[in-house]
Design a protein around this motif. Structure first.
Motif, PDB file in Angstrom:
ATOM      1  N   GLN A   1       0.831  -1.196   0.000  1.00 25.54           N
ATOM      2  CA  GLN A   1       0.000   0.000   0.000  1.00 25.54           C
ATOM      3  C   GLN A   1       0.871   1.253   0.000  1.00 25.54           C
ATOM      4  OE1 GLN A   1      -2.832  -0.387   3.228  1.00 25.54           O
ATOM      5  NE2 GLN A   1      -3.907  -2.055   2.210  1.00 25.54           N
ATOM      6  N   GLY A   2       0.333   2.308  -0.588  1.00 27.93           N
ATOM      7  CA  GLY A   2       1.023   3.592  -0.579  1.00 27.93           C
ATOM      8  C   GLY A   2       1.976   3.820  -1.737  1.00 27.93           C
ATOM      9  N   ILE A   3       2.034   2.870  -2.680  1.00 26.26           N
ATOM     10  CA  ILE A   3       2.937   3.051  -3.824  1.00 26.26           C
ATOM     11  C   ILE A   3       2.174   3.219  -5.139  1.00 26.26           C
ATOM     12  CG2 ILE A   3       4.874   1.893  -2.704  1.00 26.26           C
ATOM     13  CD1 ILE A   3       4.276  -0.588  -4.422  1.00 26.26           C
ATOM     14  N   GLY A   4       0.849   3.349  -5.051  1.00 29.00           N
ATOM     15  CA  GLY A   4       0.055   3.653  -6.234  1.00 29.00           C
ATOM     16  C   GLY A   4      -0.606   2.479  -6.931  1.00 29.00           C
ATOM     17  N   LEU A   5      -0.518   1.279  -6.359  1.00 19.07           N
ATOM     18  CA  LEU A   5      -1.113   0.117  -7.031  1.00 19.07           C
ATOM     19  C   LEU A   5      -2.638   0.176  -7.040  1.00 19.07           C
ATOM     20  CD1 LEU A   5       1.179  -2.799  -5.793  1.00 19.07           C
ATOM     21  CD2 LEU A   5       1.301  -1.503  -7.942  1.00 19.07           C
ATOM     22  N   GLY A   6      -3.256   0.623  -5.955  1.00 17.81           N
ATOM     23  CA  GLY A   6      -4.710   0.744  -5.912  1.00 17.81           C
ATOM     24  C   GLY A   6      -5.212   1.727  -6.954  1.00 17.81           C
ATOM     25  N   LYS A   7      -4.549   2.858  -7.056  1.00 16.98           N
ATOM     26  CA  LYS A   7      -4.924   3.868  -8.048  1.00 16.98           C
ATOM     27  C   LYS A   7      -4.702   3.335  -9.461  1.00 16.98           C
ATOM     28  CE  LYS A   7      -4.419   8.741  -9.069  1.00 16.98           C
ATOM     29  NZ  LYS A   7      -3.775   9.997  -8.707  1.00 16.98           N
ATOM     30  N   ALA A   8      -3.605   2.610  -9.657  1.00 13.32           N
ATOM     31  CA  ALA A   8      -3.314   2.048 -10.980  1.00 13.32           C
ATOM     32  C   ALA A   8      -4.417   1.081 -11.409  1.00 13.32           C
ATOM     33  CB  ALA A   8      -1.962   1.332 -10.966  1.00 13.32           C
ATOM     34  N   VAL A   9      -4.864   0.249 -10.502  1.00  9.20           N
ATOM     35  CA  VAL A   9      -5.917  -0.719 -10.813  1.00  9.20           C
ATOM     36  C   VAL A   9      -7.241  -0.001 -11.071  1.00  9.20           C
ATOM     37  CG1 VAL A   9      -7.304  -2.585  -9.806  1.00  9.20           C
ATOM     38  CG2 VAL A   9      -4.829  -2.644  -9.608  1.00  9.20           C
ATOM     39  N   MET A  10      -7.574   0.970 -10.216  1.00  2.93           N
ATOM     40  CA  MET A  10      -8.840   1.692 -10.372  1.00  2.93           C
ATOM     41  C   MET A  10      -8.882   2.502 -11.667  1.00  2.93           C
ATOM     42  SD  MET A  10     -11.172   1.140  -8.141  1.00  2.93           S
ATOM     43  CE  MET A  10     -12.195   2.596  -8.358  1.00  2.93           C
ATOM     44  N   GLU A  11      -7.799   3.211 -11.989  1.00  2.00           N
ATOM     45  CA  GLU A  11      -7.779   4.004 -13.223  1.00  2.00           C
ATOM     46  C   GLU A  11      -8.035   3.117 -14.438  1.00  2.00           C
ATOM     47  OE1 GLU A  11      -4.607   7.528 -12.022  1.00  2.00           O
ATOM     48  OE2 GLU A  11      -3.870   5.714 -13.000  1.00  2.00           O
ATOM     49  N   ARG A  12      -7.407   1.973 -14.478  1.00  2.00           N
ATOM     50  CA  ARG A  12      -7.559   1.079 -15.623  1.00  2.00           C
ATOM     51  C   ARG A  12      -8.941   0.435 -15.659  1.00  2.00           C
ATOM     52  NH1 ARG A  12      -2.483   1.826 -14.295  1.00  2.00           N
ATOM     53  NH2 ARG A  12      -0.843   1.684 -15.874  1.00  2.00           N
ATOM     54  N   LEU A  13      -9.495   0.120 -14.502  1.00  2.00           N
ATOM     55  CA  LEU A  13     -10.835  -0.463 -14.451  1.00  2.00           C
ATOM     56  C   LEU A  13     -11.869   0.566 -14.900  1.00  2.00           C
ATOM     57  CD1 LEU A  13     -12.375  -3.038 -13.718  1.00  2.00           C
ATOM     58  CD2 LEU A  13     -12.564  -2.179 -11.390  1.00  2.00           C
ATOM     59  N   ILE A  14     -11.761   1.797 -14.411  1.00  2.00           N
ATOM     60  CA  ILE A  14     -12.682   2.862 -14.815  1.00  2.00           C
ATOM     61  C   ILE A  14     -12.564   3.107 -16.318  1.00  2.00           C
ATOM     62  CG2 ILE A  14     -13.140   5.345 -14.632  1.00  2.00           C
ATOM     63  CD1 ILE A  14     -12.262   5.048 -11.626  1.00  2.00           C
ATOM     64  N   THR A  15     -11.357   3.164 -16.834  1.00  2.00           N
ATOM     65  CA  THR A  15     -11.148   3.372 -18.272  1.00  2.00           C
ATOM     66  C   THR A  15     -11.791   2.256 -19.081  1.00  2.00           C
ATOM     67  OG1 THR A  15      -9.119   4.615 -17.891  1.00  2.00           O
ATOM     68  CG2 THR A  15      -9.406   3.655 -20.081  1.00  2.00           C
ATOM     69  N   ALA A  16     -11.638   1.008 -18.641  1.00  2.00           N
ATOM     70  CA  ALA A  16     -12.247  -0.130 -19.351  1.00  2.00           C
ATOM     71  C   ALA A  16     -13.764   0.002 -19.378  1.00  2.00           C
ATOM     72  CB  ALA A  16     -11.831  -1.445 -18.701  1.00  2.00           C
ATOM     73  N   LEU A  17     -14.361   0.437 -18.273  1.00  2.00           N
ATOM     74  CA  LEU A  17     -15.819   0.601 -18.221  1.00  2.00           C
ATOM     75  C   LEU A  17     -16.265   1.751 -19.124  1.00  2.00           C
ATOM     76  CD1 LEU A  17     -16.296   0.084 -14.379  1.00  2.00           C
ATOM     77  CD2 LEU A  17     -16.904  -1.535 -16.202  1.00  2.00           C
ATOM     78  N   LEU A  18     -15.541   2.874 -19.071  1.00  2.00           N
ATOM     79  CA  LEU A  18     -15.891   4.019 -19.920  1.00  2.00           C
ATOM     80  C   LEU A  18     -15.764   3.672 -21.400  1.00  2.00           C
ATOM     81  CD1 LEU A  18     -14.185   6.910 -17.905  1.00  2.00           C
ATOM     82  CD2 LEU A  18     -16.646   6.442 -18.089  1.00  2.00           C
ATOM     83  N   GLU A  19     -14.761   2.896 -21.752  1.00  2.00           N
ATOM     84  CA  GLU A  19     -14.593   2.493 -23.154  1.00  2.00           C
ATOM     85  C   GLU A  19     -15.746   1.616 -23.632  1.00  2.00           C
ATOM     86  OE1 GLU A  19     -10.643   0.833 -23.167  1.00  2.00           O
ATOM     87  OE2 GLU A  19      -9.714   2.797 -23.481  1.00  2.00           O
TER      88      GLU A  19
END
Length: 186
Positions: A125-143
């Protein structure tokens, strides 16, 4: 004709420890959103992104769930849930070949999606993995054209979702959760 104003009771700041909070994404970013951590950067740090359940060890995933205070789950049921998931992402740490971050979304495939089970192993935690996963998941849904995206989470982690465009209780809409623990009045 004027509508009378309604005075709302203030929302209490204290939430029960296991309360469910729905946060809906408002003004979602366009699908071509710049990622905070590139795939190349993740790879150079020893992480691999996966978008399918292939090679995902469910016992190791369950260990991450338990580490973040989710209940231990039956791996057979986890498999069924993942087979009925519309989109998922998980991050594998190359040195251990184990999942260290995970998120998934279910929905109708057209209008609505709910994000579930967003977890990051406490050691990562704290190194950006949660944000990395969420950004890509949100992008996949928006696409896919899905713009009504809701995250199911506990109040203690709402601060994680806000910078990604999520807000609690948009437009006064209140989510409800079915509970088998209903009190009977006799």
């Amino acid at each position: 004709m004027r509508t009378p104003s309604v005075t709302r009771k203030p929302t209490p700041k204290h939430h029960p420890k296991k309360a469910a909070v729905f946060a809906q994404q408002r003004n979602p970013p366009p699908p071509a959103t710049k990622l905070s951590i590139s795939d190349e950067s993740l790879s150079s740090r020893g992480f691999t992104l996966h978008r399918t359940i292939d090679n995902l060890d469910l016992n190791h995933l369950n260990t991450v769930f338990v580490a973040v205070r989710f209940p231990r789950r039956d791996t057979g049921k986890i498999r069924v849930a993942l087979e009925h998931t519309d989109a998922l992402l998980w991050v594998e740490y190359e040195k251990t070949k184990r999942p260290v971050a995970f998120a998934r979304a279910t929905g109708d495939g057209v209008f609505n999606a709910i994000i579930w089970d967003v977890v990051v192993d406490p050691s990562f935690q704290g190194i950006g993995l949660g944000k990395a996963v969420m950004e890509r998941l949100i992008t996949a849904l928006l696409e896919k054209g899905i713009t009504n995206i809701v995250s199911y989470s506990e109040p203690r982690v709402l601060g994680f979702y806000r910078p990604m465009g999520f807000v609690a209780d948009p437009d006064g809409i209140r989510g409800m959760v079915y509970s088998r623990k209903q009190k009977r009045k006799e």
